[in-house]
Design a protein around this motif. Structure first.
Motif, PDB file in Angstrom:
ATOM      1  N   ASP A   3       0.825  -1.212   0.000  1.00 56.14           N
ATOM      2  CA  ASP A   3       0.000   0.000   0.000  1.00 56.14           C
ATOM      3  C   ASP A   3       0.860   1.264   0.000  1.00 56.14           C
ATOM      4  O   ASP A   3       0.443   2.323   0.434  1.00 56.14           O
ATOM      5  N   ALA A   5       2.357   4.588  -1.084  1.00 55.88           N
ATOM      6  CA  ALA A   5       1.981   5.688  -1.970  1.00 55.88           C
ATOM      7  C   ALA A   5       3.241   6.063  -2.732  1.00 55.88           C
ATOM      8  O   ALA A   5       4.291   6.276  -2.145  1.00 55.88           O
ATOM      9  N   THR A   7       5.691   8.206  -5.425  1.00 58.43           N
ATOM     10  CA  THR A   7       5.981   9.482  -6.053  1.00 58.43           C
ATOM     11  C   THR A   7       6.947   9.206  -7.197  1.00 58.43           C
ATOM     12  O   THR A   7       7.631   8.177  -7.208  1.00 58.43           O
ATOM     13  N   THR A  18       2.386  12.212  -8.098  1.00 57.20           N
ATOM     14  CA  THR A  18       2.014  11.589  -6.840  1.00 57.20           C
ATOM     15  C   THR A  18       0.916  10.583  -7.131  1.00 57.20           C
ATOM     16  O   THR A  18      -0.044  10.900  -7.830  1.00 57.20           O
ATOM     17  N   LEU A  19       1.081   9.367  -6.625  1.00 57.79           N
ATOM     18  CA  LEU A  19       0.091   8.315  -6.792  1.00 57.79           C
ATOM     19  C   LEU A  19      -0.493   8.032  -5.424  1.00 57.79           C
ATOM     20  O   LEU A  19       0.209   7.570  -4.530  1.00 57.79           O
ATOM     21  N   SER A  20      -1.769   8.325  -5.263  1.00 58.09           N
ATOM     22  CA  SER A  20      -2.380   8.281  -3.933  1.00 58.09           C
ATOM     23  C   SER A  20      -2.973   6.927  -3.586  1.00 58.09           C
ATOM     24  O   SER A  20      -3.482   6.742  -2.488  1.00 58.09           O
ATOM     25  N   ALA A  21      -2.918   5.975  -4.496  1.00 56.83           N
ATOM     26  CA  ALA A  21      -3.480   4.646  -4.246  1.00 56.83           C
ATOM     27  C   ALA A  21      -2.431   3.601  -4.599  1.00 56.83           C
ATOM     28  O   ALA A  21      -1.490   3.886  -5.341  1.00 56.83           O
ATOM     29  N   THR A  51      -7.614   8.038 -11.277  1.00 57.20           N
ATOM     30  CA  THR A  51      -7.916   9.106 -10.320  1.00 57.20           C
ATOM     31  C   THR A  51      -6.833   9.237  -9.251  1.00 57.20           C
ATOM     32  O   THR A  51      -6.827  10.213  -8.499  1.00 57.20           O
ATOM     33  N   ALA A  52      -5.931   8.252  -9.160  1.00 61.53           N
ATOM     34  CA  ALA A  52      -4.885   8.296  -8.139  1.00 61.53           C
ATOM     35  C   ALA A  52      -3.710   9.179  -8.544  1.00 61.53           C
ATOM     36  O   ALA A  52      -2.856   9.502  -7.725  1.00 61.53           O
ATOM     37  N   THR A  54      -1.764  12.462  -9.600  1.00 60.58           N
ATOM     38  CA  THR A  54      -1.721  13.923  -9.631  1.00 60.58           C
ATOM     39  C   THR A  54      -0.359  14.324 -10.169  1.00 60.58           C
ATOM     40  O   THR A  54       0.673  13.876  -9.651  1.00 60.58           O
TER      41      THR A  54
END
Ligand SMILES: [Zn+2]
Ligand SMILES: [Zn+2]
Length: 142
Positions: A3, A5, A7, A18-21, A51-52, A54
């Protein structure tokens, strides 16, 4: 997958991601298209939910030089940043080479294994799929 996150950043540092998932799949891709895009003898990608992702600054317009795929590169240094395939519309693929946490993104399979250079021998027992492995990849997106 872990899990973590993730970068990432391009070669010149103008773009960070940035990958939030967590990554949904991590795969080598031996297709000629990915090879030419990345410049390496084999490409490898982590797939994330669209959507993950940015990007800072936001991603420029994508380029499409092959049917069904759009790819983003840094406009300053040219680094590959991300790719999206029409048949996997919810996912975005980030090259492992630009991830800051590459050790946390171990590949799980080989796609287009039949197209690998004959002299390339990666000593693992991962599944080797011919073609795009789209079923495996889209299962992971669900
Ligand atoms: Zn750059
Ligand atoms: Zn490929």
């Amino acid at each position: 997958m872990s899990d973590t996150a993730f970068t990432a950043r391009c070669y010149c540092g103008a773009v960070t991601l940035t990958l939030s998932a967590p990554a949904q799949t991590v795969a080598y891709c031996h297709c000629r298209d990915c090879r030419r895009w990345t410049g390496g003898p084999v490409a490898a990608f982590a797939a994330f939910d669209r959507t993950a992702l940015t990007a800072t600054p936001p991603l420029p317009a994508p380029a499409s030089h092959s049917a069904g795929v759009e790819r983003w590169n840094c406009t300053a240094c040219g680094s590959p940043l991300a790719a999206q395939f029409d048949y996997l519309p919810t996912q975005v693929y980030v090259p492992l080479g630009i991830l800051d946490q590459i050790d946390a993104a171990a590949p799980q399979l080989h796609c287009h294994a039949e197209s690998a250079p004959r002299w390339l021998h990666i000593a693992d027992d991962l599944p080797r799929q011919t073609g795009s492995a789209r079923d495996t990849l889209s299962d992971a997106a669900e």
